[in-house]
Structures are given as structure tokens and as C-alpha cells.
Design a protein around this motif. Sequence first.
Motif, PDB file in Angstrom:
ATOM      1  N   LEU A 114     -77.405  -0.984  86.745  1.00  0.00           N
ATOM      2  CA  LEU A 114     -76.081  -1.895  86.411  1.00  0.00           C
ATOM      3  C   LEU A 114     -75.997  -2.876  86.131  1.00  0.00           C
ATOM      4  O   LEU A 114     -75.685  -3.088  87.580  1.00  0.00           O
ATOM      5  CB  LEU A 114     -74.726  -0.677  86.556  1.00  0.00           C
ATOM      6  N   LEU A 115     -76.131  -4.067  86.019  1.00  0.00           N
ATOM      7  CA  LEU A 115     -76.107  -5.202  85.948  1.00  0.00           C
ATOM      8  C   LEU A 115     -74.827  -6.025  86.368  1.00  0.00           C
ATOM      9  O   LEU A 115     -74.998  -7.462  87.216  1.00  0.00           O
ATOM     10  CB  LEU A 115     -77.314  -6.585  84.352  1.00  0.00           C
ATOM     11  N   GLY A 116     -73.864  -5.342  85.394  1.00  0.00           N
ATOM     12  CA  GLY A 116     -72.600  -6.187  85.800  1.00  0.00           C
ATOM     13  C   GLY A 116     -71.088  -5.695  84.551  1.00  0.00           C
ATOM     14  O   GLY A 116     -71.757  -5.176  83.792  1.00  0.00           O
ATOM     15  N   LEU A 140     -75.509 -13.208  82.402  1.00  0.00           N
ATOM     16  CA  LEU A 140     -76.676 -11.629  82.470  1.00  0.00           C
ATOM     17  C   LEU A 140     -77.771 -12.000  82.508  1.00  0.00           C
ATOM     18  O   LEU A 140     -77.772 -12.781  81.304  1.00  0.00           O
ATOM     19  CB  LEU A 140     -75.443 -10.663  82.558  1.00  0.00           C
ATOM     20  N   GLU A 141     -78.200 -11.699  83.645  1.00  0.00           N
ATOM     21  CA  GLU A 141     -79.645 -12.044  83.421  1.00  0.00           C
ATOM     22  C   GLU A 141     -80.286 -11.034  83.760  1.00  0.00           C
ATOM     23  O   GLU A 141     -79.991  -9.925  84.276  1.00  0.00           O
ATOM     24  CB  GLU A 141     -80.510 -13.562  83.892  1.00  0.00           C
ATOM     25  N   ALA A 193     -87.598 -13.554  80.387  1.00  0.00           N
ATOM     26  CA  ALA A 193     -86.372 -13.033  81.406  1.00  0.00           C
ATOM     27  C   ALA A 193     -85.641 -12.933  79.998  1.00  0.00           C
ATOM     28  O   ALA A 193     -85.619 -13.445  79.097  1.00  0.00           O
ATOM     29  CB  ALA A 193     -85.823 -14.009  82.118  1.00  0.00           C
ATOM     30  N   ILE A 194     -84.422 -12.092  80.280  1.00  0.00           N
ATOM     31  CA  ILE A 194     -82.966 -12.333  78.358  1.00  0.00           C
ATOM     32  C   ILE A 194     -82.704 -12.716  79.544  1.00  0.00           C
ATOM     33  O   ILE A 194     -81.819 -12.359  80.169  1.00  0.00           O
ATOM     34  CB  ILE A 194     -83.308 -10.295  78.623  1.00  0.00           C
ATOM     35  N   ARG A 195     -81.492 -14.340  78.383  1.00  0.00           N
ATOM     36  CA  ARG A 195     -80.519 -14.016  79.238  1.00  0.00           C
ATOM     37  C   ARG A 195     -78.877 -14.196  78.649  1.00  0.00           C
ATOM     38  O   ARG A 195     -78.860 -13.918  77.700  1.00  0.00           O
ATOM     39  CB  ARG A 195     -80.633 -15.448  79.685  1.00  0.00           C
ATOM     40  N   LEU A 196     -78.187 -13.152  79.071  1.00  0.00           N
ATOM     41  CA  LEU A 196     -76.628 -12.695  77.517  1.00  0.00           C
ATOM     42  C   LEU A 196     -76.232 -14.083  78.676  1.00  0.00           C
ATOM     43  O   LEU A 196     -75.368 -13.154  79.207  1.00  0.00           O
ATOM     44  CB  LEU A 196     -77.243 -11.398  77.833  1.00  0.00           C
TER      45      LEU A 196
END
Length: 603
Positions: free
Chosen positions: A97-99, A111-112, A64-67
Motif C-alpha cells: 500500500l502506497l497511500g 503518489l509516486e 516512475a509513475i506520478r499519480l
Amino acid sequence: MPALRRSLLLPLLAALALAEDNSIEPRGAPRCGASFHERHKAFRIELHANANCAWQIQRNASQAIRLIFSDFKFAPSSSCETESIKVYDGPSTNSPLLGQVCKDTDAVPVLESSSDSLTFLITTNSVAFTRSFFVFYYFFPPETQTENCGGQLTGPNGTLTSPNYPASYPALKYCIWHIETEKNSKINLQFQDFFLELDKNCQFDFTAVYDGLTTSTGLIGKVCGRAQPTFQSSSNAMTVVLSTDYANSYRGFSAQYSSAPLPRPAQPNMLLTCSSDGMKIVLSKSYLASLGYNETHLELNDPSCSPVVTDSVIFSFPLASCGTTKKEEGQSITYTNTISLSATGNVITRQKDVQIIAKCKMKNNSTLEVIYFTKNSIIQKMTTVGRYNVSMSFYDSDSFSQPVVHSPYYVDLNQTLFAQVSLHSTDPNLLVFVDTCIASPEPDFGSPTYDLIRSGCNKDDTVVTYPPREHYGRFRFKAFRFLQSFTSVYLQCDIVICDSTSTNSRCSKGCISRQRRALSPYAWKTNIVVGPIRLKRELRSAHRSESLTKAEAEETPNLQQYSFYSLSVVVLISNVIIVAAVILKYHLKHQAGYGYQRIQSPY
């Protein structure tokens, strides 16, 4: 000596942080947009007016990607409509859209994405100002993130420490502690030992403390370096976050928390409630009097909407009336109205002009209600939570005029079933979109399940979805049964609600064929369950079994009576035969005129 050691150590830590800070942006890196494939990366972005730049992150398989935006600075005069960071769960800005991050974001945005890529877009307005953003991302296997990291803490007091404390904390960690004490109490958090990487903006390693059980809002503070900070919550809930990067690890922290009773709450000066039907604003007369006003000085955006005056001043009105404005803001639909308190007098006044701005933000399967007022640049906020009013029913035809009111709903195999989701709201400009709908033989939706609709795409050949309508989402499919011995079918549907005036909403995009996260990133998602559906043959079998049982029950006394009569006749006939045999034998022995005599032998 300890003071001397600290005076020598702090410049060294600052030098290390500066060295890392200077190394985060490689020479020649593109200033407006780029594509990254590294396992982790930290970089600073500086943008000026009228920017519209997108960055893409492509991850490795099964990660997974954590930003993290650990530091951001927008133009002071900007708003979420004019300047923002929008994060998308996919390879482009057309992805879900995630956020969204903007100047008023009251959190350290994290955001992940579980998809194979992530995109974020930064847009700035025309104001001449240098915006700066510190961005840090990394890939991680999701199943390892909770190991020895964070947790749930309850009870009146307790302790928490960073992973490996007092040894160095690990790299690339994101730990969350949720602290919850008894109701009507507040939490005091004291760090006895605290040693994180030193940086003036806490961009690399940091601890963030939130006033509540979420990390989305209510940031009390963010700290790093050497300190002994203390924090206090406003309620019985607090969240503590530790975020670490890939370099310069230190001892971490050890902290204790304790609870204390809250003071008796005062009567609120203002109260806002929001629902699908409308907004309600209550103002106390004493509060208005403290400002030098009374109910005659109040006006909504539409002055014709007057309040009801009792012990308080009450404005109550539908969402789309009384001058209420509506905006779609990335993750939410926001309804806003303003109460103006205007000074009276023809020439001069010594009263302050006051505006009370009430906002209802429809977000994350709930209504986030925000009310605040401005007076001499002071902003006060108050929030509560509500829900959309959504229901789902089956109908007997495609006219959707007669709902099916009985349960279970008995149908024939391959019969066409018509389903409708209804939104009950006073806002006429809302669309209902059926995003996902699954079937299960059990109401708890354990295994097995069957997809009818997934991400707006029809997964069953018999499914037909109708175009989104204001307040209604509709689809039809043909009845089926699960194999083995299951007798029922339940449906669970995820619903998205959109502003019908928006041309780029989720409702207008329809089917999204690529695989995406199970949790929809769209703001107005809710899920509902309807059922059970059963086949008519089961109903007929049940009726037949009931009829047979009843017939058998009715026949049983008759059979018993018949058996009794038969047995009585047999016994009677047997007795007659026995008596007849006895009489016959007697007559044979004593016939009239006949006798038997022994003949004497002559010898």
C-alpha cells in the motif's frame, strides 16, 4: 483597455479549459476499472453507491509513475473506513500500500511509484450519492524532476518564480519549494503575478500552499487561473507546490515571502501526548469553566478511569485501556478515546454537550497525535509527533532469555547468532515483523553491504526467521566476515509493526519476492542498527599480541642486565691476561743465576 482585455481573455481561457475538460474522458471508457499504458492521461471518474473498482497503470522501462488526485468528492457522511481511494505499488491490490485518500484528506494527494505498475482501488458505501474524482497521471524520469524546479528557501524574506518565468512554464512538472524562517515567526506569501490555466476546480495546472514543511496535510489553499493570492502560515514553515499537466501552458507566477514574529503563545486549553506506553490528555480548568463545566462532569469511554486534578485536569492511561478503540486504517494504526462533558439537571439544561476526541495515530516511524473537539459542528485540531520505542539485541541461544550485553560481540566463524527486535508498548496486540536486514563492515552502511533479509525474504542461506510474535521479531543466521581487511560486521534492520487482529497486514504476508521501492510504504516502519560483531580469532590475536608485547617488555631488563654482566667478565679476563703476560715477560728477562755477556772477538 486592460479591463476590456481581461474581460475578453477570461472567457477564452474558460473555453480552453472546458475543451480540455470535455476531452479527458473518451467515449465508451469503462466506468468501473480500466488498464492504462499511455505516457500520460487525465480522466474523470463518477461512481455511485456500493462501488468497488480498480484501475491499473503500466509504465515504460526506467521511468516512475506520478499519480495526482487534483479533485475528489466522497459522500458527505463517509469515513475512511467506508469510502476511500487506496493506491498500491504494483499490479494488484495485493501489492504494498502506497497511500489512502478519503473525505478528510487535507491535501492534494500526489503518489509516486518506482515499480513497473501502480493500482488504485475506489470503494464507496451504500449512501445514494454521485461521487466524482479527477485523476491525472504521467511517467517521468526521476533524475530530471529537480532541474530548475523548486528548492529550499531560508532567511527572513525571499522570492520564488515558476520555471521559465515570465515565459511559459513547462509541461508535466511538479515543483516543491520549502520555506523556513526563524523560530517563533510566521510567513506571509504574496503572489505579485499569477497566471495558470483557468479551471473552477483547479484540476489541470494548480499551485497548492501548505502550512508546514510537508505536503501530506495542512493545506492552506489551492489556486489557478488569474489572481494575486496571499497566504499566511501558522509557524515558521511553509510549502509551495506547482503542478502542471501536458497542455495549455501560461506565464506562471512570481511571488515574495516575508516573515513576521508570532504573538506570544497563550496557555493551551488542551494538550495531548502519545507514546508507545500510553495517552495523556491535559485540560485547563479555565477552558472547562468557559464551557460551564468542571472536572466532575468529565468521563472517558470507560468512566472508571478518573483524572488527576491539580492546576489542570489530567487523564493518563495505557493505549489499550480505559475504553480506547483501535483501528487499522490502511497506512496507520489509530487509538481513539473520547472525553464527554455531560450536562447536569433532571429536566432542562442550558449547557452544550461537548465531546473531546483524542486520537493517537501511529504512522511513518512516528506517532502523529491528533486531538479535536466538536461543539456546534466546529472542529479544532492539534498535532504533535512522537516515536515508537524499539530496540534490538543479540542473544546467546534460541531461548532468547539472555541478551548479549558486551560490545563488540566476539563470535566464531559459522557460529549461529540469534537476534531479537523488541517493541516496548502497553498495547498487547501488536506484531513485530523484520522486513529487511542488511550487513555492512562500517556503521554508516556505505559500500559494501550484504542482504540477510530483503522485503521479508531470506537472502542468505543460513538465515531462519521466526514467526512474528506480539512485541518481538526474531531471526538467526551464521556468522561471516567481509573479504579484504574488514574486521567488523554491523546490522541495520527495517521493522514493520502490525495490528495482530488484522488478517491482511504486512506482517501476515511474509516474503514479497518482487523488487520494490527502497522506502517501505508501510506505516509503522523504523530502522535500527546493532553491532559490531567480530571474530574470536581476532580477539585471540589481540590477546596473543598483547601477551608477546608484555613478555618482551619483561625480558628487556633481564637481557640488558645479562649483557652488562657478560661484558664485565670479558673485561676482567682481558685485564688478567694482560697482567699475566707482562709478569711472564719480566721473569724471562731476570731469571736467577743467568746473564748475558758479549764475547770479545779474537781478532
